[in-house]
Write a protein that holds these residues in place. Structure first.
Motif, PDB file in Angstrom:
ATOM      1  N   SER A  41       5.466  51.165  43.058  1.00 37.14           N
ATOM      2  CA  SER A  41       6.301  51.152  44.254  1.00 37.14           C
ATOM      3  C   SER A  41       5.750  50.104  45.202  1.00 37.14           C
ATOM      4  CB  SER A  41       6.323  52.535  44.913  1.00 37.14           C
ATOM      5  OG  SER A  41       7.225  52.548  46.005  1.00 37.14           O
ATOM      6  N   PHE A  42       6.493  49.850  46.282  1.00 41.23           N
ATOM      7  CA  PHE A  42       6.122  48.750  47.172  1.00 41.23           C
ATOM      8  C   PHE A  42       6.870  48.950  48.488  1.00 41.23           C
ATOM      9  CE2 PHE A  42       6.036  44.180  48.432  1.00 41.23           C
ATOM     10  CZ  PHE A  42       4.688  43.918  48.200  1.00 41.23           C
ATOM     11  N   HIS A  52       4.329  36.677  43.361  1.00 38.41           N
ATOM     12  CA  HIS A  52       5.573  37.421  43.193  1.00 38.41           C
ATOM     13  C   HIS A  52       5.196  38.886  43.002  1.00 38.41           C
ATOM     14  CE1 HIS A  52       8.483  34.018  42.265  1.00 38.41           C
ATOM     15  NE2 HIS A  52       7.314  33.400  42.292  1.00 38.41           N
ATOM     16  N   VAL A  53       6.149  39.777  43.244  1.00 40.23           N
ATOM     17  CA  VAL A  53       5.900  41.215  43.094  1.00 40.23           C
ATOM     18  C   VAL A  53       6.985  41.817  42.213  1.00 40.23           C
ATOM     19  CG1 VAL A  53       5.708  43.440  44.279  1.00 40.23           C
ATOM     20  CG2 VAL A  53       4.786  41.366  45.358  1.00 40.23           C
ATOM     21  N   PHE A  54       6.560  42.663  41.275  1.00 40.69           N
ATOM     22  CA  PHE A  54       7.472  43.435  40.421  1.00 40.69           C
ATOM     23  C   PHE A  54       7.179  44.907  40.673  1.00 40.69           C
ATOM     24  CE2 PHE A  54       8.482  45.757  36.546  1.00 40.69           C
ATOM     25  CZ  PHE A  54       9.672  45.188  36.104  1.00 40.69           C
ATOM     26  N   HIS A  55       8.215  45.684  41.016  1.00 45.97           N
ATOM     27  CA  HIS A  55       7.991  47.112  41.251  1.00 45.97           C
ATOM     28  C   HIS A  55       9.262  47.892  40.944  1.00 45.97           C
ATOM     29  CE1 HIS A  55      10.166  47.915  45.132  1.00 45.97           C
ATOM     30  NE2 HIS A  55      10.031  46.612  45.286  1.00 45.97           N
ATOM     31  N   LEU A  56       9.135  49.209  40.983  1.00 46.51           N
ATOM     32  CA  LEU A  56      10.239  50.116  40.681  1.00 46.51           C
ATOM     33  C   LEU A  56      10.777  50.748  41.957  1.00 46.51           C
ATOM     34  CD1 LEU A  56       8.696  52.052  37.640  1.00 46.51           C
ATOM     35  CD2 LEU A  56       9.946  49.878  37.619  1.00 46.51           C
ATOM     36  N   LEU A  68      -2.728  42.159  49.554  1.00 45.76           N
ATOM     37  CA  LEU A  68      -3.369  41.203  48.649  1.00 45.76           C
ATOM     38  C   LEU A  68      -2.393  40.088  48.270  1.00 45.76           C
ATOM     39  CD1 LEU A  68      -5.862  40.399  47.056  1.00 45.76           C
ATOM     40  CD2 LEU A  68      -5.076  41.878  45.188  1.00 45.76           C
ATOM     41  N   ALA A  69      -1.154  40.442  47.957  1.00 45.25           N
ATOM     42  CA  ALA A  69      -0.162  39.413  47.621  1.00 45.25           C
ATOM     43  C   ALA A  69       0.081  38.488  48.808  1.00 45.25           C
ATOM     44  CB  ALA A  69       1.144  40.074  47.182  1.00 45.25           C
ATOM     45  N   THR A  70       0.139  39.051  50.010  1.00 43.27           N
ATOM     46  CA  THR A  70       0.350  38.235  51.210  1.00 43.27           C
ATOM     47  C   THR A  70      -0.817  37.285  51.434  1.00 43.27           C
ATOM     48  OG1 THR A  70       1.688  39.985  52.222  1.00 43.27           O
ATOM     49  CG2 THR A  70       0.746  38.335  53.697  1.00 43.27           C
ATOM     50  N   ALA A  71      -2.044  37.780  51.248  1.00 36.91           N
ATOM     51  CA  ALA A  71      -3.217  36.923  51.415  1.00 36.91           C
ATOM     52  C   ALA A  71      -3.225  35.794  50.386  1.00 36.91           C
ATOM     53  CB  ALA A  71      -4.495  37.755  51.310  1.00 36.91           C
ATOM     54  N   MET A  72      -2.724  36.062  49.195  1.00 40.63           N
ATOM     55  CA  MET A  72      -2.684  35.041  48.145  1.00 40.63           C
ATOM     56  C   MET A  72      -1.683  33.928  48.456  1.00 40.63           C
ATOM     57  SD  MET A  72      -4.776  35.338  45.654  1.00 40.63           S
ATOM     58  CE  MET A  72      -5.942  36.535  45.005  1.00 40.63           C
ATOM     59  N   ALA A  73      -0.693  34.233  49.293  1.00 40.36           N
ATOM     60  CA  ALA A  73       0.378  33.263  49.550  1.00 40.36           C
ATOM     61  C   ALA A  73      -0.124  32.003  50.247  1.00 40.36           C
ATOM     62  CB  ALA A  73       1.480  33.922  50.380  1.00 40.36           C
ATOM     63  N   PHE A  99      10.375  40.401  50.482  1.00 46.57           N
ATOM     64  CA  PHE A  99       9.846  41.280  51.518  1.00 46.57           C
ATOM     65  C   PHE A  99       8.820  40.497  52.318  1.00 46.57           C
ATOM     66  CE2 PHE A  99       6.726  44.381  53.116  1.00 46.57           C
ATOM     67  CZ  PHE A  99       7.570  45.166  53.897  1.00 46.57           C
ATOM     68  N   ARG A 100       9.160  40.212  53.553  1.00 47.93           N
ATOM     69  CA  ARG A 100       8.284  39.487  54.474  1.00 47.93           C
ATOM     70  C   ARG A 100       7.740  38.206  53.849  1.00 47.93           C
ATOM     71  NH1 ARG A 100       5.388  44.480  57.785  1.00 47.93           N
ATOM     72  NH2 ARG A 100       7.356  45.557  58.181  1.00 47.93           N
ATOM     73  N   GLY A 101       8.653  37.471  53.249  1.00 48.10           N
ATOM     74  CA  GLY A 101       8.312  36.175  52.690  1.00 48.10           C
ATOM     75  C   GLY A 101       7.842  36.199  51.255  1.00 48.10           C
ATOM     76  N   LEU A 102       7.606  37.383  50.682  1.00 48.78           N
ATOM     77  CA  LEU A 102       7.161  37.485  49.289  1.00 48.78           C
ATOM     78  C   LEU A 102       8.368  37.638  48.373  1.00 48.78           C
ATOM     79  CD1 LEU A 102       4.192  40.008  49.606  1.00 48.78           C
ATOM     80  CD2 LEU A 102       4.000  37.557  49.127  1.00 48.78           C
TER      81      LEU A 102
END
Length: 423
Positions: free
Chosen positions: A9-10, A36-40, A25-30, A56-59
């Motif tokens: 989830s996300f 990219h994010v994959f979720h259900l 963590l994904a945001t810091a990596m940007a 979501f917020r630029g991701l």
């Protein structure tokens, strides 16, 4: 580099620890990569899984809407339709790295294999015991601590009510607890075979990952005891520390004791409620949590809470600093062993006296001056810790500043080194 983060989830659908960690963590990596994010997303009306492309917020976010039904475990553990959507995304996206912040919870356990076959590095950050426990917390169907799956034999009883003989509980218990695990394939029930298939897929994902990261030594030890003995690192989760710089408390005539978390037995609100019965009346208990979670209303109704208790519901994650400014003593009374919950880190980051159950996985660095420990499940010892914390807070004392909590930017730099390392 192109990095695909996976979680069950996300945000904005859920803001619990795993989801927040994945997002931060994904945001810091940007700043230096292409995350990219994959979720259900649980959609009870969905007939078949469907992939949606959004952000979501630029991701960039790739989310699968599907009906998540743990009551149908085969489809919950292994879902060919979901696997096809993921494989198609891999072919289009061609990520250099697939980083699993979570790899169960409805995510098909064939996805790590698909990621490897697609040519990506695979990293697994462990956030609970889902690799060895379908319930993820190593607690059984009666809420008791479970010592481990025993090659799936205990899981057969936990999920399906029996491993060998339905209606013969004593004989079934004797077999599942004493049969050599090398003979586990003799269990005749489809449920045990499914759980063993799940365990095999999870272990294969760990064995073939480029890196497995555990949040604390206790978590790593438990996985090793279940046969997950591949090389791994132990690294606590980071958080974004910027919102908590310069944190101050608002004034109050009463000491404010705060609970923030799920309103379910394993989070221990009942232990806190019982401990408060022996405190003087001059305090305010503030409770944040979602009463709409399954089972939450019945659980809360069963508790004897003090008169000076306020339910304040949920709040936007961005308000965490403001919420903690109105809490003098934060309590984390978990009844399960935990895996470095983020709420403890927010207490440390805001220099809030934080009373925590002395669970083996509560925090990697136990020496932090903000922490006051009590024996798990012991209301009397929690009462002692509360007296101590209230005296410190109302005496005007604040914990010393600490560098014990890792900033998410530093953690992003660590993982960048992992991503870029040669095989």
């Amino acid at each position: 580099m192109k990095i695909l983060f996976l979680a069950h989830s996300f945000p904005p659908f859920h803001w619990r620890g795993t989801e927040v960690y994945a997002w931060e963590l994904a945001t810091a990596m940007a700043a230096h990569h292409q995350p990219h994010v994959f979720h259900l997303v649980d959609d009870p009306a969905a007939v078949e899984p469907k992939l949606e492309e959004t952000e979501f917020r630029g991701l960039p976010v790739h989310r699968v809407r599907m009906r998540l039904t743990p009551a149908q475990p085969e489809n919950y553990f292994f879902n060919p339709a979901q696997e096809k959507l993921f494989a198609d995304l891999l072919n289009r996206l061609r990520p250099d790295v697939v980083h699993f912040i979570y790899f169960a919870g409805g995510l098909s356990l064939e996805i790590p294999r698909l990621a490897r076959e697609g040519g990506a590095k695979t990293i697994i950050s462990v956030t609970d015991f889902a690799g060895i426990c379908p319930r993820a917390q190593l607690t059984d169907r009666e809420g008791r601590a479970c010592p481990g799956p025993r090659a799936g034999l205990r899981c057969g009883w936990c999920l399906f009510g029996h491993a060998f003989l339905e209606g013969h509980s004593r004989v079934d218990r004797l077999l599942r607890e004493n049969l050599p695990t090398s003979l586990a394939d003799l269990a005749p029930t489809p449920g045990v075979r499914l759980v063993r298939r799940r365990l095999t897929a999870a272990k294969d994902a760990f064995d073939r990952a480029d890196l497995v990261v555990y949040p604390n030594d206790n978590c790593a030890r438990i996985y090793r005891s279940a046969g997950f003995d591949q090389p791994a690192r132990v690294i606590d989760y980071g958080i974004d520390l910027r919102p908590y710089a310069g944190h101050e408390k608002t004034p109050s005539d009463l000491p404010r004791i705060g609970f923030i978390g799920q309103l379910l037995p394993h989070k221990g609100l009942g232990v806190l409620a019982e401990s408060l019965m022996g405190l003087p009346d001059r305090f305010l208990l503030v409770i944040y949590g979602n009463l709409e979670d399954p089972g939450a209303r019945d659980y809360v109704a069963s508790l004897k809470l003090p008169d000076r208790a306020e339910f304040r519901g949920t709040f936007p994650f961005e308000s965490m600093n403001a919420v903690l400014s109105e809490i003098d003593v934060l309590v984390v009374p978990s009844r399960w062993m935990e895996n470095c919950p983020l709420i403890v880190k927010y207490g440390i980051a805001t220099r809030t006296w934080t009373v925590v159950a002395d669970q083996p996985g509560m925090i990697a660095d136990r020496s932090n001056p903000a922490l006051i420990f009590f024996r798990p499940g012991d209301p009397g010892d929690l009462r002692r810790a509360l007296f101590q914390a209230i005296a410190l807070a109302y005496g005007g004392q604040r914990p010393a500043e600490s560098k014990a909590v890792t900033d998410i930017a530093d953690q992003a730099r660590f993982f960048t080194g992992v991503y870029e390392a040669r095989p």
